[in-house]
Scaffold this motif. Structure first.
Motif, PDB file in Angstrom:
ATOM      1  N   TRP A  29       1.207  -1.250   1.334  1.00 39.28           N
ATOM      2  CA  TRP A  29       1.463  -0.185   0.248  1.00 39.28           C
ATOM      3  C   TRP A  29       0.723  -0.666  -0.537  1.00 39.28           C
ATOM      4  O   TRP A  29       0.121   0.114  -0.865  1.00 39.28           O
ATOM      5  N   GLN A  40       6.884   5.098  -2.679  1.00 38.85           N
ATOM      6  CA  GLN A  40       6.577   4.500  -1.148  1.00 38.85           C
ATOM      7  C   GLN A  40       6.444   5.029  -0.020  1.00 38.85           C
ATOM      8  O   GLN A  40       6.818   5.854   0.359  1.00 38.85           O
ATOM      9  N   GLY A  41       5.152   3.899   0.822  1.00 32.19           N
ATOM     10  CA  GLY A  41       4.744   4.761   1.366  1.00 32.19           C
ATOM     11  C   GLY A  41       5.142   4.043   3.440  1.00 32.19           C
ATOM     12  O   GLY A  41       5.438   2.744   2.902  1.00 32.19           O
ATOM     13  N   LEU A  96       1.441   8.909   7.603  1.00 26.67           N
ATOM     14  CA  LEU A  96       1.646   8.211   6.416  1.00 26.67           C
ATOM     15  C   LEU A  96       2.619   8.791   5.800  1.00 26.67           C
ATOM     16  O   LEU A  96       1.987  10.170   5.061  1.00 26.67           O
ATOM     17  N   THR A  97       3.831   9.037   5.683  1.00 29.48           N
ATOM     18  CA  THR A  97       4.794   9.210   5.161  1.00 29.48           C
ATOM     19  C   THR A  97       5.232   9.101   3.401  1.00 29.48           C
ATOM     20  O   THR A  97       5.705   7.556   3.758  1.00 29.48           O
ATOM     21  N   VAL A  98       4.595   9.332   2.375  1.00 33.23           N
ATOM     22  CA  VAL A  98       4.999   8.980   1.125  1.00 33.23           C
ATOM     23  C   VAL A  98       6.325   9.474   1.160  1.00 33.23           C
ATOM     24  O   VAL A  98       6.170  10.969   0.430  1.00 33.23           O
ATOM     25  N   ILE A 148      -5.888  10.118  -0.352  1.00 34.74           N
ATOM     26  CA  ILE A 148      -4.515   8.058   0.576  1.00 34.74           C
ATOM     27  C   ILE A 148      -5.006   8.018   1.824  1.00 34.74           C
ATOM     28  O   ILE A 148      -5.092   7.278   2.544  1.00 34.74           O
ATOM     29  N   ALA A 150      -5.640   5.054   3.617  1.00 32.64           N
ATOM     30  CA  ALA A 150      -4.989   3.964   4.448  1.00 32.64           C
ATOM     31  C   ALA A 150      -5.482   3.669   6.164  1.00 32.64           C
ATOM     32  O   ALA A 150      -5.992   2.860   6.383  1.00 32.64           O
ATOM     33  N   VAL A 188      -1.600  12.648   6.017  1.00 34.12           N
ATOM     34  CA  VAL A 188      -0.956  12.470   4.997  1.00 34.12           C
ATOM     35  C   VAL A 188       0.586  13.741   4.818  1.00 34.12           C
ATOM     36  O   VAL A 188       0.239  14.375   4.955  1.00 34.12           O
TER      37      VAL A 188
END
Length: 597
Positions: free
Chosen positions: A491, A517-518, A525-527, A547, A551, A561
């Protein structure tokens, strides 16, 4: 043998046409004389040497001249000659600096009522009228308001703000402006030609700048420099006026421009030992800095604003080494230190500190100082000067919150040699049970290495390479914040790769610790963000696409995302911290407890 007369007295204008640079005043006065529309009181204001007293004397002769010529005195009749020589007592010139008491003004007022004896009008020229006391001003009010027909007052002052409004309202006020350097230079060339002085055009321009708009000062400087030996140019004028010391000031400015504090301090010490006053030195530096700043900001029309103490070659050389923000910052610093120097306990130390700060912008954290440093960096970049290479990144020591021990236990290749020589280099051999450390010998924050089970062994990599940091963590994840396919530090690396690819506001938010925080879970990909406002800040197609693109470049594969408000599981070592606290609180049960990841 005839007595020598100073040039400014010998060449004082005798008619309105001879007055240089004040046509807006002389034309009006000449017209009033021609038409007979004269006022009983005039107030002449302006800086020194601009012609106030000269015009007052011309006007006094003009109103009494028997044969005026186009509003100017003929200077041939008995009245003109008598006034010019001082024989006519009806025209009187007074100095208010020495006759500023109320008794002197009362005597003048009592005498003024009498008719003139030799001319038509009695004229009183009061120079530096602002020096009169309030009582003297009040004694003058009545006669200024209702004077006899034969009476005229001409008041002159360099400080109009000190004259009472009641006096100004009873006078016709004329403001004398500074004479332009071009007009002064032309007049100097004419006088020098008549006097046989070999004055060059460059010398005349230099004298006109040094005169600061005053013709009398220019004439006095020419009189001082006229030696009659060879041409009178810039070099001869600087030497005759004692301005050759400006060379040292220019050299000191060159040291400052080169950021050479050592050379600047040595030069200051040499000048101080020779008797140079540090206050005068800072003033000269300030004047030179002002000239350079004006030359940089107004290269075309600013030549007339320069002080004139430095030649063009010196100014050009220094201008190339300093930019406008640096000059503005230096001038402000010099002015500030110079103003406080009189109250200083040690003037020399303050001057030395000032020079050090002038040479090193990094010591100045003010707005002008930061602007000067930024401008210097921009100039370096514009000239193609390569920036210093960034030092190699040093991995920070693992904190307590990062469970390093389990990941290290999963990769024991560094500490245990392989049991069989035919094993590939990337595959470790099981460590003997006798060599494994006992649980009671370990510190409370580290667990015993878990036995390697064949069922959970990691797949053999396709290439014979030593396991990297990311691969070691893939074999046994060090934190639940990332999935098994993502390194623990992916991250921060992803956020760093977004620099310049998303707006600075959003990038700064992602860069702030704890703000986002990723978490990678499969193809998602959860932010995790801290608030709904932060979610709306990032929820833009361009930002999400960038993003996802970074990634993919960092981890491989396509990711979707998603933005979620809250705290990710075990964020900032939450779960690990909780279990660690449990371990510390239950040391007696250490053998029976295992940290779950």
């Amino acid at each position: 043998m005839a007595t020598y007369q100073a040039l400014y007295r010998k060449w004082r204008p005798r008619t309105f046409e001879d007055v240089v640079g004040q046509s807006h005043i002389t034309d009006t006065l000449a017209r009033q004389v021609r038409e007979g529309k004269l006022s009983h009181a005039y107030l002449f204001t302006g800086t020194r040497g601009t012609g106030k007293t000269t015009c007052a004397k011309i006007l006094a002769r003009a109103v009494n001249c028997e044969h005026p010529v186009n509003g100017s005195p003929c200077n041939e009749c008995a009245a003109c000659r008598g006034i010019e020589s001082g024989a006519v007592m009806d025209v009187l010139e007074l100095d208010a600096a020495s006759n500023n008491g109320v008794d002197q003004v009362r005597a003048l007022r009592d005498e003024a009522v009498y008719s003139p004896a030799a001319v038509r009008k009695r004229v009183y020229i009061i120079d530096e009228v602002h020096m009169l006391s309030n009582a003297a001003f009040n004694a003058l009010l009545k006669i200024l308001e209702e004077p006899p027909e034969h009476l005229m007052f001409i008041l002159a002052t360099t400080e109009i703000h000190k004259v009472l409004p009641t006096i100004k309202s009873r006078c016709q006020q004329f403001a004398f402006k500074r004479i332009s350097p071009t007009d002064i230079a032309q007049r100097l060339k004419y006088v020098a030609g008549e006097e046989g002085i070999p004055l060059t055009n460059e010398g005349a321009a230099l004298l006109s700048r040094l005169a600061d708009g005053g013709m009398r000062d220019a004439m006095s400087l020419l009189d001082q420099c006229a030696t009659g030996q060879g041409e009178l140019g810039e070099t001869e004028i600087l030497a005759a006026l004692g301005l050759a010391g400006n060379v040292e000031t220019a050299a000191l400015m060159a040291d400052i421009a080169g950021h050479d504090a050592g050379a600047a301090l040595e030069r200051l010490d040499r000048l101080y030992a020779a008797g140079k006053d540090v206050g005068s030195l800072l003033n000269e530096l300030s004047a030179l800095t002002r000239d350079l700043l004006i030359r940089k900001t107004a290269p075309r029309g600013g030549g007339g604003l320069l002080t004139g103490g430095y030649d063009e070659a010196t100014l050009r050389s220094l201008s190339e080494k300093l930019n406008i923000p640096q000059l503005a910052r230096n001038l402000g610093l010099l002015q500030s230190v110079g103003a406080d120097l009189n109250r200083s306990a040690n003037r020399r130390v303050d001057a030395e500190l000032c020079l050090i700060r002038l040479c090193d912008e990094s010591l100045d954290d003010s707005g002008p100082g930061l602007a000067a440093r930024l401008a210097r960096l921009e100039e370096l970049v514009a000239r193609g000067v390569p920036a210093a290479p960034a030092p190699p990144a040093v991995k920070a020591a693992p904190s307590v919150a990062e469970p390093v021990a389990p990941a290290k236990a999963a990769t024991v290749t560094d500490s245990v040699p392989p049991a069989a020589e035919d094993l590939p280099p990337w595959e470790e051999s099981p460590a003997p049970a006798a060599e494994a450390p006992a649980a009671e010998d370990l510190p409370p924050w580290e667990e015993a290495p878990a036995p390697v089970e064949p069922a959970s062994a990691p797949p053999v990599p396709p290439a014979p390479a030593a396991p990297s940091e990311g691969e070691g963590r893939a074999e046994r994840p060090s934190a639940p914040v990332v999935s098994a396919a993502a390194p623990a530090d992916f991250w921060p690396r992803l956020v760093e790769s977004l620099r310049g690819k998303i707006p600075m506001g959003e990038y700064t938010f992602l860069k702030r610790p704890g703000a986002a925080q990723g978490v990678v879970d499969g193809g998602v990909l959860t932010v995790w963000v801290e608030s709904d406002m932060a979610r709306s800040l990032l929820n833009k197609p361009g930002i999400l696409a960038n993003i996802a693109k970074e990634a993919k470049a960092l981890l491989g594969g396509d990711y979707r995302v998603a933005l979620t408000v809250g705290v990710p599981p075990a964020s900032q070592g939450g779960e690990s911290h909780d279990k660690l606290d449990d371990l510390l609180a239950n040391l007696s049960q250490l053998d029976n407890m295992t940290i779950q990841e």
